[in-house]
Design a protein around this motif. Structure first.
Motif, short mmCIF file in Angstrom:
data_model
loop_
_atom_site.label_atom_id
_atom_site.label_comp_id
_atom_site.label_asym_id
_atom_site.label_seq_id
_atom_site.Cartn_x
_atom_site.Cartn_y
_atom_site.Cartn_z
N GLU A 255 -75.62 -14.67 -98.99
CA GLU A 255 -76.59 -14.67 -100.09
C GLU A 255 -76.63 -13.31 -100.78
OE1 GLU A 255 -77.92 -17.02 -101.76
OE2 GLU A 255 -76.66 -18.16 -100.40
N SER A 256 -76.59 -12.27 -99.95
CA SER A 256 -76.59 -10.93 -100.51
C SER A 256 -75.31 -10.70 -101.32
CB SER A 256 -76.70 -9.94 -99.35
OG SER A 256 -76.49 -8.65 -99.81
N LEU A 257 -74.20 -11.17 -100.76
CA LEU A 257 -72.93 -11.02 -101.47
C LEU A 257 -73.00 -11.77 -102.81
CD1 LEU A 257 -69.99 -10.12 -101.62
CD2 LEU A 257 -69.34 -12.15 -100.33
N ARG A 258 -73.56 -12.96 -102.76
CA ARG A 258 -73.62 -13.76 -104.00
C ARG A 258 -74.46 -13.06 -105.07
NH1 ARG A 258 -71.98 -18.58 -104.56
NH2 ARG A 258 -72.07 -19.06 -102.35
N ARG A 259 -75.61 -12.54 -104.66
CA ARG A 259 -76.49 -11.88 -105.64
C ARG A 259 -75.79 -10.67 -106.26
NH1 ARG A 259 -80.31 -12.72 -101.54
NH2 ARG A 259 -80.08 -10.55 -100.86
N ASN A 260 -75.17 -9.88 -105.39
CA ASN A 260 -74.50 -8.68 -105.90
C ASN A 260 -73.30 -9.04 -106.76
OD1 ASN A 260 -75.62 -5.97 -104.81
ND2 ASN A 260 -75.83 -7.42 -103.11
N PHE A 261 -72.56 -10.06 -106.31
CA PHE A 261 -71.38 -10.48 -107.06
C PHE A 261 -71.79 -10.95 -108.46
CE2 PHE A 261 -68.20 -13.49 -108.50
CZ PHE A 261 -67.03 -12.80 -108.27
N PHE B 175 -74.42 -10.30 -110.16
CA PHE B 175 -74.95 -9.23 -110.99
C PHE B 175 -73.82 -8.32 -111.49
CE2 PHE B 175 -76.73 -5.04 -111.75
CZ PHE B 175 -77.80 -5.34 -112.58
N TYR B 176 -73.00 -7.86 -110.58
CA TYR B 176 -72.01 -6.84 -110.99
C TYR B 176 -70.79 -7.44 -111.69
CZ TYR B 176 -74.86 -3.32 -108.86
OH TYR B 176 -75.91 -2.48 -108.59
N GLU B 177 -70.39 -8.62 -111.27
CA GLU B 177 -69.23 -9.22 -111.92
C GLU B 177 -69.51 -9.41 -113.42
OE1 GLU B 177 -66.27 -9.89 -112.25
OE2 GLU B 177 -66.44 -11.42 -113.80
N SER B 178 -70.72 -9.82 -113.75
CA SER B 178 -71.00 -10.11 -115.16
C SER B 178 -71.07 -8.83 -116.01
CB SER B 178 -72.29 -10.91 -115.28
OG SER B 178 -73.32 -10.23 -114.60
N ARG B 179 -71.03 -7.68 -115.36
CA ARG B 179 -71.06 -6.40 -116.10
C ARG B 179 -69.74 -5.64 -115.99
NH1 ARG B 179 -75.77 -8.16 -114.63
NH2 ARG B 179 -77.70 -7.58 -115.69
N THR B 180 -68.76 -6.26 -115.36
CA THR B 180 -67.50 -5.53 -115.11
C THR B 180 -66.44 -5.89 -116.15
OG1 THR B 180 -68.02 -5.55 -112.77
CG2 THR B 180 -65.74 -5.05 -113.35
N VAL B 181 -65.87 -4.85 -116.76
CA VAL B 181 -64.86 -5.11 -117.80
C VAL B 181 -63.43 -5.06 -117.25
CG1 VAL B 181 -66.20 -4.47 -119.85
CG2 VAL B 181 -65.07 -2.67 -118.53
N HIS B 182 -63.28 -4.69 -115.98
CA HIS B 182 -61.96 -4.66 -115.33
C HIS B 182 -60.94 -3.87 -116.15
CE1 HIS B 182 -63.27 -7.56 -112.35
NE2 HIS B 182 -63.70 -8.36 -113.31
N GLU B 183 -61.33 -2.68 -116.59
CA GLU B 183 -60.36 -1.89 -117.37
C GLU B 183 -59.50 -1.00 -116.48
OE1 GLU B 183 -62.31 -0.37 -120.91
OE2 GLU B 183 -62.83 -2.40 -121.52
N SER B 184 -59.59 -1.21 -115.19
CA SER B 184 -58.56 -0.68 -114.27
C SER B 184 -57.89 -1.88 -113.65
CB SER B 184 -59.19 0.17 -113.17
OG SER B 184 -58.28 0.27 -112.08
N SER B 185 -56.57 -1.81 -113.55
CA SER B 185 -55.85 -2.96 -112.98
C SER B 185 -56.17 -3.13 -111.49
CB SER B 185 -54.35 -2.76 -113.17
OG SER B 185 -53.94 -1.59 -112.48
N LEU B 186 -56.86 -2.14 -110.90
CA LEU B 186 -57.20 -2.26 -109.48
C LEU B 186 -58.41 -3.17 -109.25
CD1 LEU B 186 -56.97 1.52 -108.44
CD2 LEU B 186 -55.28 -0.26 -108.02
N SER B 187 -59.09 -3.52 -110.31
CA SER B 187 -60.38 -4.18 -110.16
C SER B 187 -60.35 -5.68 -109.84
CB SER B 187 -61.20 -3.95 -111.44
OG SER B 187 -62.49 -4.44 -111.31
N PRO B 188 -59.56 -6.48 -110.57
CA PRO B 188 -59.73 -7.93 -110.41
C PRO B 188 -59.47 -8.43 -108.99
CG PRO B 188 -58.43 -7.44 -112.36
CD PRO B 188 -58.60 -6.16 -111.63
N CYS B 189 -58.59 -7.76 -108.24
CA CYS B 189 -58.25 -8.31 -106.93
C CYS B 189 -59.47 -8.33 -106.00
CB CYS B 189 -57.09 -7.55 -106.29
SG CYS B 189 -57.48 -5.88 -105.84
N VAL B 190 -60.29 -7.30 -106.06
CA VAL B 190 -61.47 -7.27 -105.19
C VAL B 190 -62.42 -8.39 -105.59
CG1 VAL B 190 -63.49 -5.90 -104.56
CG2 VAL B 190 -61.24 -4.81 -104.67
N HIS B 191 -62.57 -8.59 -106.89
CA HIS B 191 -63.43 -9.67 -107.37
C HIS B 191 -62.84 -11.03 -106.97
CE1 HIS B 191 -66.24 -7.43 -110.20
NE2 HIS B 191 -65.49 -6.51 -109.63
#
Ligand code: BGC
Length: 773
Positions: free
Chosen positions: A619-625, A627-643
Motif C-alpha cells: 500500500e505504501s509502495l502504491r501511494r508513493n508510486f 504520487f511520484y510517477e505522475s510527476r516524473t518526466v524521465h529525462e534520464s535514461s536511468l529512470s524508467p527501469c526502476v518505475h
C-alpha cells in the motif's frame, strides 16, 4: 524518433545510405571488447559528417576544468577517455580517383551488426565521378577471445573497369577529442617502427603519460597472389602508412586484411611495448582472420549462453534486448579491476568515459546474473582501489578521520565533476557503492568479500555519513542539509528522503558487516580495525544514533515519503498536464523554472523504495508510486527501469511494459535525438533489469532465488539465462507457467509467488494460473 533500423532477432541492420543518419549509425554499430573499442567509422576516406572514435579503456587525459565561477573544492580537471589512433584506415585510389562515399553514388549500402558472432559487416556499391563502379564488403571485429586484437577484412571488386588500385593502409594517431575543453590535442608521438611483422606507432598522452602502441599488419591478395607493401616514405607526424598498388581486373576481388593490436603501458613496460605488440600481432597474423573470427564467435556463444534473453512474438523487442546485452558485454568484460563502465562505453566521448554511480545502481545486477562472479567482484574492487582517493576527496571538503566520499565522476578515483550542486551535494553515490557490496553478497553468498575488501569501504562511507549530518535542536533529530538526490532537477535541498534513508542504511550495514567479519575472522578484523583506526565503541554508538534517529520527511495525510523538505509547497502539477511542446523540460525551460517545479528527472524516492523494497508494504509502495510517477518526466535514461520494476511489483503489467519500452529501443530508434553522441550503455542494464526483475520478478531472498512472473500481452513467452551460485539456469515464462531448467546435479529451492518449490535436476514446469502447482 527514427525508425530506420530493420528488426531482426540477431542482427542490427541498416539498408541504404543516408549521410544524415551516419553519426547515429556510427554509434549503433560500434564495436568493443572491454579493453578497446570503436565507433563504426568507415575504413576508407569520408568527407561527410562523422564523429571519429577509437578508444582504449583506462587511458585518459586530465583536461583542464573550465568553469565560470571557481569554487573551492572543485577538481582541477575532468578526465576524458581519449580518441586514440585509428588502426583501420584505408586510403583507396582507383586510377588516381579517391574513394569517398560522400562524393560517390552509393547503392546497395548495408550495415549489419552480427550480435550472435560479434562482428560488423558493411557492403555497398559505389560509382565514382568518373563512372567507375566498385563493390565493397568489409567485415571487422574486436576480439573478446583475445582483447588485444582487432581485425578487418576489406574486399573490393571493380565492376565495370580494369585499372589500378593504389592502397594506403594507415594508422592515424593525429586525432583529437571533439570535447576537448581548449581544443588541444592530447597525444604526442613517441615511437614508430616498420618492419616485416607490421607497422607500430607509439603515442603518449600528455600529462598522464600513458603510452599506447598501435600495431598493424596489412595483407593484400589478388588473384595473382599476395602483394608486397612498402613503407610510406613521406613521413607525417603521428601517422604511419604502408603502400601498395595492384592491378584490378573487372569482376575479380582484391582482399585486404588488417590485423591490429593496441597495447598500453597500463599492462606493459613502456620500453617493451613494441616488442610485446610484435609478439601479439605475429601470433594473431599466424592464426589468420578466419580463425580469429571463429574464436570470436565461440567466445560470443559463451556470453549468450550465460546471459541471453529470448522473446517470442515480438521481433523488435527481441532485437532490442539483445542489442542491450551485446553492448553491455562489449563495454565491460570484468577482466581488469582498474576498468569500469562509462555511460557511453566505447561509443562516444560524452561523459568522458568515466565511472558514475550508474555502475553500482544499475549495472551490477546485470553482471551478477550474466557473467562469472569475478566480473561483478572486479567492479567492486575498482572502488576498493579508490578508497584512499575517496578519503582524500572527503578531506578536501572538510571531513576527517577516514571519512570517504567517492567521486560522482571518476577515472582514477579523483573527482572530475565540477558543478557544485553535483560535486559537493550529489552524495548519494556513496550509498550506492555500499549497496552494491550488499547486493553482491546477497546474490553470490560470497561473505568473504567483506573481510577482503568490503569492510574498509563501508567504514569509510559510514564515517562520511556520520559527519555529513548534523543534530537539529529544533527537530531533536539528525538532519542532512544541502544535498542533491538522484533527481537532479532539485539542488541544495534539505533532507532528501532517498539520501537520508540510504545513509541510515549504510550506517547500520557497516555495523552489521563489522560484526560478521569480527565473528568469522577475528584476526582479520583486528588487522582492519588497526589499519583504519576504528574506535569501535564510540564510532558504533555514533553510527547507531544517527541511523536510528535521522529525520526522514513523511507526509501523514498523503501517506508518502517526501522527496525533501518542502516538496509539497511546490505547485503540484502532473506530467500529464504538461503540453508536449514543453518537453523535454531540460531543453525548453530555464533552470530556475525546473528547480521550482515539482517535476522529477528520474527515480528518487522510488529509487529508495526499489533498493529497500522489503521494508515497505504494497500500500505504501502504491501511494508513493502513484504520487511520484505522475510527476516524473524521465529525462534520464536511468529512470524508467526502476518505475517499470515497481509497476510490475504492483501488478500493473501495462505500465511496466510502457516503461520498459522507453529504454529498450532508446538508441535503436533514437528516441532522444542524441544517439549520434554515443549509446546509453548504463541504462541498457536497466532495460535488462526491467525484464528480469520486473517481468520475471526475480529476487534473491534468504539465499534463494524467487520469481513472481508475468508475461506482457504483446509477447508469447520470454526466457532468460542466468548464473546463480555456480548453476547456469534457464527460465522460461509463458502465459500460464514458468519453466526452470536446473542443470545442477542437486535439487534447488526456488520461490515462486512466495511458495517454495524444490526444483530437481532437469526441467521443472510450474503452472501458476490459479496457483495450480
Ligand atoms: C543522471 C545521473 C547519471 C548520469 C550519467 C545523468 O543525466 O541524472 O544519474 O549518473 O546522467 O549517466
Amino acid at each position: 524518433m527514427k525508425n530506420y533500423i530493420q528488426a531482426e532477432e540477431w542482427n542490427i541492420i541498416e539498408e541504404g545510405f543516408d549521410p544524415h543518419l551516419n553519426k547515429i549509425s556510427e554509434s549503433l554499430f560500434s564495436l568493443g571488447n572491454g579493453r578497446m573499442g570503436q565507433r563504426a567509422n568507415f575504413e576508407e576516406s569520408y568527407s561527410g559528417d562523422t564523429l571519429q572514435g577509437n578508444y582504449v579503456a583506462g587511458v585518459y587525459y586530465p583536461d583542464k576544468t573550465r568553469v565560470g565561477w571557481w569554487k573551492n573544492g572543485y577538481p582541477e580537471y575532468f578526465a576524458k577517455v581519449l580518441n586514440a589512433a585509428n588502426w583501420m584506415g584505408l586510403g583507396i585510389r582507383l586510377d588516381g580517383e579517391e574513394l569517398d562515399l560522400n562524393l560517390c553514388k552509393v547503392t546497395g549500402f548495408k550495415r549489419i551488426l552480427n550480435m550472435k558472432e560479434g562482428y560488423l559487416e558493411r557492403s555497398f556499391n559505389a560509382e565514382l565521378a568518373s563512372g567507375k563502379q566498385i563493390s565493397v564488403t568489409a567485415k571487422r571485429f574486436f576480439s573478446i577471445a583475445n582483447d588485444e586484437i582487432a581485425a578487418l577484412h576489406y574486399q573490393l571488386t571493380a565492376l565495370n573497369f580494369s585499372g589500378k588500385l593504389e592502397l594506403t593502409s594507415f594508422i592515424d594517431g593525429d586525432v583529437k577529442n571533439q570535447d576537448s575543453n581548449y581544443d588541444e590535442k592530447f597525444w604526442d608521438e613517441v615511437g614508430r617502427t616498420q618492419n616485416d611483422s607490421g607497422s607500430y606507432l607509439t603515442m603518449r598522452t600528455k600529462k598522464t603519460d600513458f603510452d599506447v602502441v598501435t600495431g598493424v599488419k596489412t595483407l593484400v591478395f589478388t588473384k595473382a597472389g599476395q602483394s608486397q607493401l612498402s613503407a610510406d616514405t613521406a613521413v607525417k607526424d603521428k601517422y604511419l602508412a604502408e603502400l601498395t598498388a595492384v592491378d584490378l581486373t573487372a569482376g575479380e576481388a582484391v582482399d585486404i586484411y588488417k590485423i591490429a593490436t593496441n597495447l598500453s603501458s597500463q599492462n606493459y613496460d613502456s620500453a617493451e611495448l613494441t616488442t610485446s605488440a610484435t609478439a601479439v600481432l605475429e601470433a594473431a597474423v599466424l592464426k589468420g582472420f578466419t580463425a580469429l573470427l571463429e574464436e570470436q564467435a565461440a567466445a560470443w556463444a559463451t556470453k549468450w549462453e550465460e546471459g541471453d534473453i529470448i522473446i517470442e512474438g515480438d521481433v523488435a523487442a527481441q532485437q532490442a534486448i539483445r542489442f542491450n546485452i551485446f553492448q553491455l558485454n562489449q563495454t565491460y568484460t570484468g577482466k581488469d579491476a582498474r576498468l569500469n563502465i562509462g555511460p557511453k562505453g566505447f561509443t562516444g566521448e560524452k561523459y568522458g568515459g568515466s565511472t558514475y554511480w550508474d555502475t553500482e545502481a544499475y549495472c551490477i545486477p546485470f553482471y551478477l546474473s550474466t557473467a562469472p562472479q569475478e566480473v561483478s567482484k572486479n567492479l567492486l574492487v575498482y572502488r576498493y582501489k579508490h578508497l584512499e582517493k575517496a578519503i582524500e576527496n572527503a578531506q578536501k571538503l572538510g571531513f576527517d578521520k577516514g571519512a570517504a566520499l567517492y567521486p560522482m565522476v571518476t577515472m582514477n578515483g579523483e573527482e572530475c565533476h565540477n558543478e557544485w550542486e553535483i560535486t559537493f551535494e550529489e552524495i548519494h553515490r556513496n550509498g550506492a557503492i555500499a549497496f552494491a557490496i550488499f547486493n553482491y553478497i546477497r546474490y553470490t553468498g560470497d561473505q568473504s568479500y567483506l573481510k577482503e575488501y568490503g569492510l574498509e569501504v563501508l567504514i569509510g562511507i559510514a564515517r562520511f555519513w556520520k559527519q555529513r549530518v548534523n543534530w537539529s535542536e529544533a527537530r531533536q533529530q539528525y538532519v542532512m542539509l544541502g544535498v542533491t538526490g538522484p533527481n537532479e532537477y532539485e539542488n541544495n535541498v534539505n533532507n532528501n528522503w532517498y539520501t537520508s534513508t540510504l545513509a541510515a542504511w549504510c550506517l547500520k550495514y557497516a555495523v552489521e558487516a563489522t560484526e560478521i567479519v569480527k565473528a568469522e575472522d577475528p584476526a582479520r578484523y583486528q588487522e582492519i580495525a588497526g589499519k583504519v583506526n576504528l574506535e569501535e565503541a564510540q564510532e558504533f554508538a555514533d553510527w547507531k544514533a544517527v541511523s536510528e534517529n535521522i529525520y526522514l520527511p513523511y507526509d501523514e495525510e498523503k501517506g508518502i515519503f517526501l522527496q525533501q523538505d518542502g516538496f509539497l509547497d511546490k505547485e503540484q502539477t502532473l506530467v500529464s498536464e504538461l503540453p508536449a511542446s514543453q518537453r523535454p523540460i531540460n531543453q525548453k525551460w530555464s533552470w530556475d523554472r525546473i528547480l521550482r517545479s515539482c517535476f522529477i528527472k528520474q527515480a528518487d524516492v522510488l529509487q529508495g523504495m526499489y533498493f529497500f523494497e522489503d521494508d515497505y508494504d504494497m500500500e505504501s509502495l502504491r501511494r508513493n508510486f502513484d504520487f511520484y510517477e505522475s510527476r516524473t518526466v524521465h529525462e534520464s535514461s536511468l529512470s524508467p527501469c526502476v518505475h517499470s520494476i515497481l509497476a510490475a511489483k504492483l501488478n500493473d503489467g501495462e505500465k511496466a511494459y510502457e516503461f520498459y519500452l522507453r529504454t529498450s529501443r532508446l538508441d535503436l530508434d533514437d528516441y532522444n535525438n542524441d544517439t549520434e553522441d554515443g549509446l546509453h550503455i548504463t541504462s541498457m542494464a536497466g532495460t535488462w533489469m526491467s525484464i528480469v526483475e520486473g517481468f520475471a520478478g526475480m529476487r534473491v531472498r534468504n539465499n534463494q532465488l524467487s520469481f513472481s512472473p508475468f508475461l506482457p500481452e504483446q509477447w508469447n513467452s520470454f526466457s532468460f539465462n542466468i548464473g546463480f551460485r555456480g548453476v547456469q539456469l534457464k527460465i522460461k515464462v509463458t502465459r500460464d507457467d514458468i519453466t526452470i531448467v536446473n542443470p545442477a546435479k542437486t535439487m534447488m529451492d526456488i520461490n515462486i509467488f512466495n511458495q517454495l518449490h524444490s526444483v530437481p535436476a532437469g526441467e521443472t514446469v510450474i503452472a501458476w494460473k490459479g496457483m495450480a502447482v
